[in-house]
Design a protein around this motif. Structure first.
Motif, mmCIF file in Angstrom:
data_model
loop_
_atom_site.group_PDB
_atom_site.id
_atom_site.type_symbol
_atom_site.label_atom_id
_atom_site.label_comp_id
_atom_site.label_asym_id
_atom_site.label_seq_id
_atom_site.Cartn_x
_atom_site.Cartn_y
_atom_site.Cartn_z
ATOM 1 N N ARG A 119 0.844 -1.197 0.000
ATOM 2 C CA ARG A 119 0.000 0.000 0.000
ATOM 3 C C ARG A 119 0.880 1.248 0.000
ATOM 4 N NH1 ARG A 119 -5.167 -1.142 4.039
ATOM 5 N NH2 ARG A 119 -5.834 -3.090 3.045
ATOM 6 N N ILE A 120 0.566 2.138 -0.912
ATOM 7 C CA ILE A 120 1.276 3.414 -0.992
ATOM 8 C C ILE A 120 0.219 4.505 -0.986
ATOM 9 C CG2 ILE A 120 2.945 4.798 -2.271
ATOM 10 C CD1 ILE A 120 3.862 2.237 -3.655
ATOM 11 N N ASP A 121 0.166 5.239 0.096
ATOM 12 C CA ASP A 121 -0.877 6.242 0.276
ATOM 13 C C ASP A 121 -0.228 7.613 0.367
ATOM 14 O OD1 ASP A 121 -3.140 7.646 0.779
ATOM 15 O OD2 ASP A 121 -3.718 6.553 2.593
ATOM 16 N N ALA A 122 -0.105 8.262 -0.790
ATOM 17 C CA ALA A 122 0.526 9.587 -0.831
ATOM 18 C C ALA A 122 -0.177 10.450 -1.872
ATOM 19 C CB ALA A 122 2.011 9.461 -1.160
ATOM 20 N N PRO A 150 4.765 10.870 -9.219
ATOM 21 C CA PRO A 150 4.259 9.505 -9.044
ATOM 22 C C PRO A 150 4.599 8.967 -7.658
ATOM 23 C CG PRO A 150 5.421 9.734 -11.131
ATOM 24 C CD PRO A 150 5.700 10.979 -10.354
ATOM 25 N N VAL A 151 3.674 8.242 -7.059
ATOM 26 C CA VAL A 151 3.931 7.699 -5.725
ATOM 27 C C VAL A 151 4.789 6.433 -5.798
ATOM 28 C CG1 VAL A 151 1.838 8.692 -4.777
ATOM 29 C CG2 VAL A 151 1.767 6.379 -5.726
ATOM 30 N N LEU A 152 4.730 5.741 -6.934
ATOM 31 C CA LEU A 152 5.609 4.586 -7.156
ATOM 32 C C LEU A 152 6.354 4.824 -8.456
ATOM 33 C CD1 LEU A 152 6.731 1.795 -6.575
ATOM 34 C CD2 LEU A 152 4.688 0.796 -7.627
ATOM 35 N N THR A 183 -2.563 1.821 -4.464
ATOM 36 C CA THR A 183 -1.854 3.103 -4.506
ATOM 37 C C THR A 183 -2.852 4.247 -4.594
ATOM 38 O OG1 THR A 183 -1.673 3.058 -6.937
ATOM 39 C CG2 THR A 183 0.142 2.086 -5.683
ATOM 40 N N ARG A 184 -2.506 5.335 -3.927
ATOM 41 C CA ARG A 184 -3.224 6.601 -4.091
ATOM 42 C C ARG A 184 -2.222 7.583 -4.669
ATOM 43 N NH1 ARG A 184 -6.383 8.801 0.855
ATOM 44 N NH2 ARG A 184 -7.231 10.101 -0.822
ATOM 45 N N ALA A 237 -3.294 6.792 -13.705
ATOM 46 C CA ALA A 237 -3.171 5.872 -12.579
ATOM 47 C C ALA A 237 -1.998 4.926 -12.802
ATOM 48 C CB ALA A 237 -4.469 5.085 -12.402
ATOM 49 N N LEU A 238 -1.817 4.504 -14.057
ATOM 50 C CA LEU A 238 -0.691 3.641 -14.425
ATOM 51 C C LEU A 238 -0.085 4.185 -15.706
ATOM 52 C CD1 LEU A 238 1.049 1.088 -14.149
ATOM 53 C CD2 LEU A 238 -0.703 -0.154 -15.438
#
Length: 487
Positions: free
Chosen positions: A159-162, A168-170, A188-189, A217-218
């Motif tokens: 889980r990546i919640d940022a 990008p969060v990832l 992911t957010r 989103a991707l």
């Protein structure tokens, strides 16, 4: 570092390092690392101690040194930029107060599974083994751009919640993975970026939930995968972008839910894909863009198609599942690029390859009707005549129906009141059927038309039959010629 400066918890970790012994501070196996901020000194380890161990920790002859800690609270930043670490690093179920910084480090193995971190900075990191972030929770960005992992990267249920992150969060752009990117259940957010990444094995995003409604989103533009992309049951709020991707296996989007209202929900343009599966899921909300892609097998469920699609120069060998032409044609009508003849030809070829010639003819007829709307008024008028007469050559029996109808009208009318002969002594016996055929058929003559002269309204009828005969003959020739040229 002087061992006299170590706390009891740190001393325990220090002693275990030389033999690779695992140190577990947990009181119970089901502890939640999110509560690590309240853990006391009895299970707190400074990041500087871990750094000292990894760079110059004690080693024992005949033993493999490694850092293996579970259930610890790590305070301070773990700083290892450009470092070379020859020992496996396993920090599972741990709570990190600050973001680890592993920029351009070289590691043998890194395992942060089920830990809680405020983020991770690991640009250009090299891992000679596997990188495990299974069920890890991040409160900030995970930066792995340019990373090189000789094995697999595991992100199962991570889980990546940022949502407020600037970027990008990832970040896995330009990353090189020697095996798989395994991320089923990833949450992911914020945006996931895979632009230019290379995955030698499989990319698994099954049941992932990606939320970035204001953008992508991707973002997997120019992604290269050695096998396939498994993204069944994917839920994406925001654009899913595979533009320029190379996927020799399957891009599996079965049961997927893709949504970006007012924008493009799925862009797979300029791609080379073995098989694309897009069916049995929710209707796509947003546009579908498959321009210029080459797909061997396109598995596309009509129920998932949005109101707007882009299919210019899309090439596919087979289209599945087999559906009637009436179920496939609305896809071409919704093309945002307008009338695209090549799209109709591709669909026609797909039906012909499986032997469904009737469906192929229906598609060609729909193509002519769509093209007619792009013509000037006189072209549209001529097209309407061809359509009514013979269905542009794809409904040849319709010409026979017109011919029989006109023949019946003329035969009955002239049979009830035969026209007077021009030369009674030389005229043949009147035959209303062949007289009508003489009027209708512009080339063949049975000797009736020139021998009799109808009067009044009957003469007007003869003119109408002659004109209709010419129109019918011309449209038949034009339509049949077009149909034959398609074979």
């Amino acid at each position: 570092m002087e061992t006299n400066d170590l706390t009891p918890a740190e001393a325990r970790v220090w002693r275990a390092f030389a033999t690779g012994e695992a140190v577990d501070f947990r009181a119970a196996a089901d502890e939640d690392a999110a509560d690590g901020g309240t853990w006391g000194p009895e299970r707190t380890v400074r990041a500087s101690v871990l750094r000292a161990l990894l760079l110059a920790g004690p080693q024992r002859e005949g033993e493999t040194a490694s850092l293996s800690v579970a259930g610890a609270r790590v305070t301070g930043p773990l700083e290892l930029p450009y470092a070379t670490v020859d020992h496996p690093v396993r920090l599972r179920h741990c709570h990190f107060d600050e973001v680890p910084r592993l920029y351009a480090a070289r590691l043998r193995e890194l395992n942060l599974s089920e830990s809680v971190l405020p983020g991770l900075i690991s640009h250009a990191v090299r891992v000679d083994g596997v990188l495990r972030l299974t069920r890890t929770r991040f409160g900030g960005m995970v930066r792995l751009g340019g990373a090189e992992v000789t094995g697999s990267l595991y992100l199962e249920s991570t889980r990546i919640d940022a949502p407020d992150a600037e970027g990008p969060v990832l970040q896995l752009n330009q990353a090189v993975l020697g095996a798989d990117l395994w991320a089923p259940g990833l949450r992911t957010r914020g945006q996931v970026r895979l632009t230019g990444a290379s995955v030698s094995g499989t990319l698994n995003l099954r049941d992932a939930d990606l939320d970035a409604p204001d953008g992508a989103a991707l973002d997997a533009q120019n992604l290269v995968v050695g096998s396939g992309v498994g993204a069944s049951c994917l839920r994406a709020r925001g654009r899913v972008d595979f533009r320029g991707a190379r996927i020799p296996g399957t891009l599996d989007l079965l049961h997927a839910s893709l949504s970006r209202p007012g924008g493009t929900a799925l862009r797979a343009s300029s791609c080379v894909i073995g098989e694309l599966w897009l069916r049995r899921g929710d209707r796509v909300v947003g546009a579908l863009n498959l321009r210029r892609s080459q797909i061997d097998i396109l598995t596309l469920g009509p129920e998932m198609l949005p109101d707007e699609v882009y299919l210019s120069d899309l090439t596919f060998t087979a289209l599945a599942p087999h559906e009637p032409a009436e179920r496939r044609l609305p896809m071409l009508e919704r093309d945002g690029d307008g009338y695209v003849p090549y799209a109709y030809e591709q669909l026609t070829a797909a039906y012909r390859r499986i032997g469904d010639d009737d469906a192929a003819r229906r598609v060609q007829l729909a193509k002519q009707r769509r093209q007619r709307r792009t013509l000037p008024w006189y072209g549209r008028a001529w097209g309407l005549l061809q359509d009514a007469a013979v269905g542009y050559g794809f409904r040849p029996l319709r010409a026979g129906g017109w011919l029989l109808s006109l023949l019946a009208v003329g035969s009955v009318t002239y049979g009830l009141r035969p026209p007077p002969p021009l030369k009674p002594a030389e005229s043949p016996d009147f035959d209303p059927v062949f007289y009508t055929l003489d009027l209708l058929l512009p080339v063949i003559s049975f000797g009736q038309e020139n021998a009799f002269a109808p009067e009044g309204g009957y003469q007007t009828l003869s003119y109408v039959l002659i004109v209709m005969g010419w129109i019918l003959a011309t449209t038949v020739v034009a339509g049949v010629t077009r149909s034959v040229s398609r074979q």
